[in-house]
Design a protein around this motif. Structure first.
Motif, PDB file in Angstrom:
ATOM      1  N   UNK A 191      66.952  60.820  22.599  1.00  0.00           N
ATOM      2  CA  UNK A 191      67.101  62.256  22.804  1.00  0.00           C
ATOM      3  C   UNK A 191      66.977  62.927  21.443  1.00  0.00           C
ATOM      4  N   UNK A 192      66.560  64.190  21.444  1.00  0.00           N
ATOM      5  CA  UNK A 192      66.469  64.970  20.217  1.00  0.00           C
ATOM      6  C   UNK A 192      67.138  66.314  20.425  1.00  0.00           C
ATOM      7  N   UNK A 193      67.726  66.836  19.353  1.00  0.00           N
ATOM      8  CA  UNK A 193      68.428  68.121  19.403  1.00  0.00           C
ATOM      9  C   UNK A 193      68.439  68.704  17.998  1.00  0.00           C
ATOM     10  N   UNK A 206      64.045  71.444  23.418  1.00  0.00           N
ATOM     11  CA  UNK A 206      63.163  72.171  24.317  1.00  0.00           C
ATOM     12  C   UNK A 206      63.636  73.597  24.495  1.00  0.00           C
ATOM     13  N   UNK A 207      62.810  74.417  25.168  1.00  0.00           N
ATOM     14  CA  UNK A 207      63.181  75.803  25.380  1.00  0.00           C
ATOM     15  C   UNK A 207      64.395  75.932  26.296  1.00  0.00           C
ATOM     16  N   UNK A 211      63.798  68.306  25.230  1.00  0.00           N
ATOM     17  CA  UNK A 211      62.432  67.797  25.179  1.00  0.00           C
ATOM     18  C   UNK A 211      62.502  66.282  25.140  1.00  0.00           C
ATOM     19  N   UNK A 212      61.808  65.634  26.055  1.00  0.00           N
ATOM     20  CA  UNK A 212      61.911  64.186  26.165  1.00  0.00           C
ATOM     21  C   UNK A 212      61.064  63.518  25.098  1.00  0.00           C
ATOM     22  N   UNK A 213      61.686  62.799  24.179  1.00  0.00           N
ATOM     23  CA  UNK A 213      60.902  62.087  23.162  1.00  0.00           C
ATOM     24  C   UNK A 213      60.157  60.926  23.799  1.00  0.00           C
ATOM     25  N   UNK A 246      56.679  73.234  20.778  1.00  0.00           N
ATOM     26  CA  UNK A 246      57.387  73.957  21.829  1.00  0.00           C
ATOM     27  C   UNK A 246      58.449  73.091  22.454  1.00  0.00           C
ATOM     28  N   UNK A 247      58.250  72.739  23.726  1.00  0.00           N
ATOM     29  CA  UNK A 247      59.240  71.944  24.439  1.00  0.00           C
ATOM     30  C   UNK A 247      58.827  70.486  24.582  1.00  0.00           C
TER      31      UNK A 247
END
Length: 452
Positions: A191-193, A206-207, A211-213, A246-247
């Motif tokens: 996961x990313x944040x 993501x917006x 967003x799925x890495x 973007x996302x």
């Protein structure tokens, strides 16, 4: 035998041997320059410094060296030098700071963490701020003050490999965070944040959702550029680079090396980035691989240190020109002009001299050089090599609203570019409203300077 040093002054197009530190090969594995004079080469138990751009090197000391500490990382930002060390016993981590120059180290208050039970610690410094990530904790703050601890935001099952990247100098307290679980086959959950307040809170990349890495490979490195663009590197059977668009995480390139781990990854400006892969073999003579991008990560090439001079200057007889993409956004127009070579590789640098000729009696106008506009971002003025497989490009930018009492904008039908040895002309269908239009520097590739 001394450690070898290669030097480039033209963005990596050519290299010449420099004077390396007088230490055995294998003692040093990283290089950092705070500016053109002050540089540092280091390894786990060695720190060498130069004050004259690498002409002379001297042995320096790092924090805790006398007590057997291991130097894990060294970063430079502005007037500060920041070191991460690990105590030989207990594995505790400490970040210290020093003014750039001859290091005089002081522990940063609060910048202490326990060593992670899994994964490796990660230090990231940019724009007067720094952050240290280890296991379930992140600590960070201004380089001149005390640091504050927070939880990472990584779930407990996704702490096998954690990486962070401090954001640009215009965004103090921001950092990108990636969390990865244990690798299962060729995949690892991730996961990313990002955080905008030094790690007190986190938001998805993501917006509206996380967003799925990419699932392939283990998370190995993260970085941001001066534009705020975010990048991720994963390793499995090969090494892949991704851009957060973007996302979504967009794959930029894969199959770099046979799955070596990342030794170094980062961007020196908005366009130029470096990726260093570890050697697939071991020993004092083992060599890794250095990859370079000059177009914000769109393309990467392995550096060839045997090239000691860049190609000669591009001449009009060797070039062709064509219109690329055109568009409009938020009251602005943009036109891309693509340059290609008809022969051997050649080099260009800086701003082209561009003249637009109009229809319906509009007089010719010469574009005004500009580092940036609303449409295109600033890029460093560095040599650009144009080859058969690698074109170059530049942009024209203007507004799309008629000026004053005019009901329409001038229409231009031809474009002339002056280069050494003559001029090139091309037909074009372009409307420009606020004259003269702006022109960007010439950049490698056709992937753009867009600010969007």
């Amino acid at each position: 035998m001394c450690t070898a040093l290669e030097v480039t002054t033209d963005a990596g197009w050519s290299w010449v041997p420099g004077t390396g530190p007088a230490v055995p090969p294998g003692s040093l594995d990283h290089l950092r320059f705070a500016n053109q004079d002050d540089g540092y080469a280091y390894g786990p138990q060695e720190l060498e410094a130069t004050l004259d751009g690498g002409a002379q090197w001297f042995r320096s000391t790092y924090p805790g060296e006398a007590d057997g500490a291991v130097l894990l990382d060294l970063e430079a930002s502005g007037d500060w030098l920041v070191a991460l060390v690990s105590a030989r016993e207990g594995g505790s981590l400490q970040v210290s700071r020093s003014p750039v120059g001859r290091p005089v180290w002081t522990p940063i208050p609060g910048a202490t963490l326990s060593g992670a039970s899994q994964g490796a610690p990660d230090l990231s410094v940019v724009g007067g701020w720094g952050f240290l990530l280890s296991g379930p904790s992140v600590v960070g703050g201004e380089l001149s003050g005390a640091w504050t601890p927070h939880a990472t935001g990584c779930p407990a099952n996704l702490q096998a490999s954690e990486r962070l990247a401090a954001d640009t100098a215009e965004s103090p307290g921001w950092f990108l965070l990636g969390c990865s679980g244990p690798e299962e086959g060729a995949s690892a959950p991730k996961v990313t944040m990002f955080s905008t307040d030094g790690g007190a809170t986190y938001q998805p990349t993501g917006y509206t959702s996380l967003a799925t890495p990419p699932s392939t490979g283990q998370l190995d490195a993260m970085a941001t550029s001066d534009s705020g663009a975010a990048y991720m590197v994963t390793t499995a059977a090969d090494t892949s680079v991704y851009l957060l668009d973007g996302a979504e995480w967009e794959a930029l390139v894969g199959s770099l090396g046979p799955g070596q781990q990342v030794k170094d990854f980062g961007f020196t400006n908005v366009a130029q980035g470096l990726l260093v892969l570890d050697s697939p073999t071991s020993g004092a003579r083992a060599q890794g691989e250095l990859y370079l991008t000059r177009d914000a990560g769109a393309t990467w090439e392995e550096v060839d240190f045997s090239i000691t001079a860049p190609p000669g200057q591009c001449l009009v007889a060797n070039l062709s020109m064509a219109a690329g993409v055109q568009g409009a956004a938020l009251g602005n127009t943009i036109a891309q002009i693509i340059l290609q070579t008809r022969g051997a590789p050649c080099s260009m640098e800086g701003y082209p001299v561009v003249t637009l000729s109009g229809a319906d009696g509009y007089a010719a106008t010469t574009a005004q050089p500009s580092p940036s506009s609303y449409i295109f971002q600033a890029r460093p003025e560095i040599p650009v090599v144009i080859s058969e497989g690698t074109p170059a490009s530049f942009y024209l930018s203007d507004t799309d609203a008629p000026q004053g009492d005019a009901s329409s904008c001038p229409e231009f039908t031809s474009l002339t570019v002056s280069v050494p040895g003559g001029t090139m002309s091309s037909s074009i269908d372009l409307s420009m409203c606020t004259l003269p239009p702006l022109v960007s520097i010439v950049v490698e590739g056709v992937h753009g300077l867009s600010a969007g």
